[in-house]
Design a protein around this motif. Structure first.
Motif, short mmCIF file in Angstrom:
data_model
loop_
_atom_site.label_atom_id
_atom_site.label_comp_id
_atom_site.label_asym_id
_atom_site.label_seq_id
_atom_site.Cartn_x
_atom_site.Cartn_y
_atom_site.Cartn_z
N ARG A 142 -7.43 8.69 -3.48
CA ARG A 142 -6.67 8.08 -2.39
C ARG A 142 -7.55 7.46 -1.31
NH1 ARG A 142 -3.22 12.98 -0.58
NH2 ARG A 142 -5.01 14.05 -1.50
N LEU A 149 -2.82 6.94 1.42
CA LEU A 149 -3.99 6.12 1.09
C LEU A 149 -4.85 5.93 2.32
CD1 LEU A 149 -5.07 4.55 -1.43
CD2 LEU A 149 -4.04 2.51 -0.43
N ARG A 156 -12.25 1.80 -5.85
CA ARG A 156 -11.77 3.13 -5.51
C ARG A 156 -12.98 4.03 -5.33
NH1 ARG A 156 -7.10 5.47 -5.53
NH2 ARG A 156 -6.14 3.68 -6.59
N SER A 185 -2.84 -0.55 -4.78
CA SER A 185 -4.09 -0.48 -4.03
C SER A 185 -4.92 -1.75 -4.13
CB SER A 185 -4.93 0.71 -4.51
OG SER A 185 -5.44 0.46 -5.80
N VAL A 212 -7.84 3.30 3.62
CA VAL A 212 -8.43 2.00 3.29
C VAL A 212 -9.61 1.72 4.21
CG1 VAL A 212 -8.03 -0.49 3.11
CG2 VAL A 212 -6.18 1.13 2.55
N LEU A 255 0.83 -1.20 0.00
CA LEU A 255 0.00 0.00 0.00
C LEU A 255 0.86 1.25 0.00
CD1 LEU A 255 -2.80 -1.02 2.54
CD2 LEU A 255 -2.92 -1.02 0.04
#
Length: 432
Positions: free
Chosen positions: A420, A404, A416, A169, A406, A164
């Protein structure tokens, strides 16, 4: 995505360990021995440190001293120099049982030349919690933490965190096929090698014995505890707060004891790796950032057992079970990522971000160069836009330093959501 009910949890067999699992920390340990004169591998009891030490001894050709052996321990306490003042690398297992060995090691290191890889120690108590003898090797001791087995280690796959940070990603990955029942089974099983080697029927008994032995043996090596039953109760109540901000006052009030006593017990439980206090992160970002730590039981399987939560109980769809699963799942995921952190270089800080305005990010990992990857964990199968709200606010606060964000979930899709910001099924932690 849909929210259909998964098959019965008994349809998924719990992960098991039947042989030696390759530990990611082994290669890192051997690499660091090329520079560090003394290396300490510290972590929970029965996590596999002794096995690691034997593998290291075989790799570097070193003698091994087992302080868990009664006769060896007595001799080590009587005259530690006999064991440490010898040619070649020396490896000492469970050194905290004879902390005076540290002064003997210091004496050896004070005689030039000091060479890397001279000593490797393992311990089941945090170094800073030991008596004052632990200060003997200040500046010469490099500490590494060894945690229960990571799911990626069990599956033989690479870790996710480093990828990551490197820009991978996986937002276009194929749909996940992991059912909700498998996630629950993994949470309840945890990562201790000896627990995973047990059947679902006998594993709870192993957890009970593990907790009892740690409280009776390891805690008492650090400090005399007048009320052992109270210490066990504090641990169980902390399990009830896992993945939440520590509330010592609530525990003290429920038990009828002083808040300072609860604080002392929390520190003891952290010292023997039963719980982890995850510090607040980003306090300089805004005055509205909270400073209180979160508590996580180090192993989700131990947490589930302390709360007497089984796979079948957690699979229920009532509000209580859903809340309990949410907390345990967060502890499970945070633990998996922190295991990866333990074998990575270049990590500056980890913590959780929480503001008085109600924004909260479960885990923030900051690299030495200031780049950040942040994580939110949801037990649901849907990743809605509102679920990204706190990650988006952290992105705004950090600007370019935000690599990023998550959002982990139990659904099928990786996608996505925004710049980001991505959503990933939790199984991406062990499925590349």
């Amino acid at each position: 995505m849909n929210d259909q009910v998964d098959p019965s949890p008994t349809a998924f067999p719990t992960p098991t360990v039947s042989g030696l699992v390759t530990r990611s920390v082994l290669a890192v340990t051997l690499e660091r021995l090329r520079e560090e004169p003394v290396l300490l591998l510290q972590g929970p009891r029965t996590v596999g440190k002794s096995t690691l030490l034997k593998q290291i001894a075989a790799e570097i050709g070193a003698s091994l001293v087992d302080a868990d052996d009664a006769a060896t321990l007595e001799a080590l306490r009587d005259d530690p120099s006999v064991f440490v003042d010898v040619p070649g690398p020396v490896l000492i297992d469970e050194y905290q049982r004879a902390p005076q060995v540290l002064s003997a090691i210091k004496t050896v290191l004070n005689r030039p030349p000091t060479v890397p890889g001279r000593f490797v120690l393992t311990g089941s108590a945090r170094h800073e919690a030991l008596p004052r003898a632990a200060e003997a090797l200040t500046g010469r001791l490099h500490r590494m933490e060894v945690f229960p087995l990571a799911q990626c280690e069990l599956g033989g796959s690479p870790g996710l965190l480093a990828r990551l940070f490197e820009g991978e990603s996986g937002a276009q990955a194929p749909p996940s096929t992991t059912p909700r029942s498998e996630y629950i089974a993994r949470v309840v099983a945890g990562g201790f090698p000896l627990a995973l080697a047990r059947s679902d029927t006998t594993r709870p008994r192993w957890f009970d014995d593990y907790v009892r032995l740690t409280l009776e043996r390891d805690v008492t090596q650090l400090r005399a505890v007048r009320h052992a039953n109270a210490l066990a109760q504090v641990l169980t109540r902390l399990a009830g707060q896992t993945a939440q901000v520590v509330n010592a006052a609530t525990i003290a009030g429920a038990m009828g004891i002083e808040g300072s006593t609860v604080g002392d017990y929390v520190r003891l439980l952290e010292a023997v790796f039963l719980v982890r206090l995850l510090p607040a992160w980003g306090k300089r970002l805004t005055a509205r950032t909270a400073a209180s730590p979160k508590v996580h039981v180090v192993d989700s399987g131990v947490a589930a057992r302390l709360l007497r939560l089984t796979v079948s109980k957690l699979d229920k769809r009532d509000p209580t079970a859903l809340t309990e699963l949410g907390h345990l799942l967060e502890t499970f995921v945070v633990g998996e990522i922190l295991k990866e952190v333990s074998w990575m270089d270049g990590i500056a800080a980890v913590g959780h971000w929480r503001t008085f305005d109600g924004d909260e990010v479960d885990l923030v990992v900051e690299r030495d160069d200031g780049q950040v990857v942040a994580f939110e964990v949801k037990a649901g199968r849907r990743a809605s836009g509102d679920s990204f709200r706190s990650l988006a606010k952290l992105r705004t606060a950090l600007g370019d330093a935000f690599t990023l964000g998550v959002l982990f979930h139990t659904g099928e899709r990786s996608f996505r959501y925004d710049d980001r910001l991505i959503a990933l099924p939790i199984d991406r932690l062990w499925k590349p």
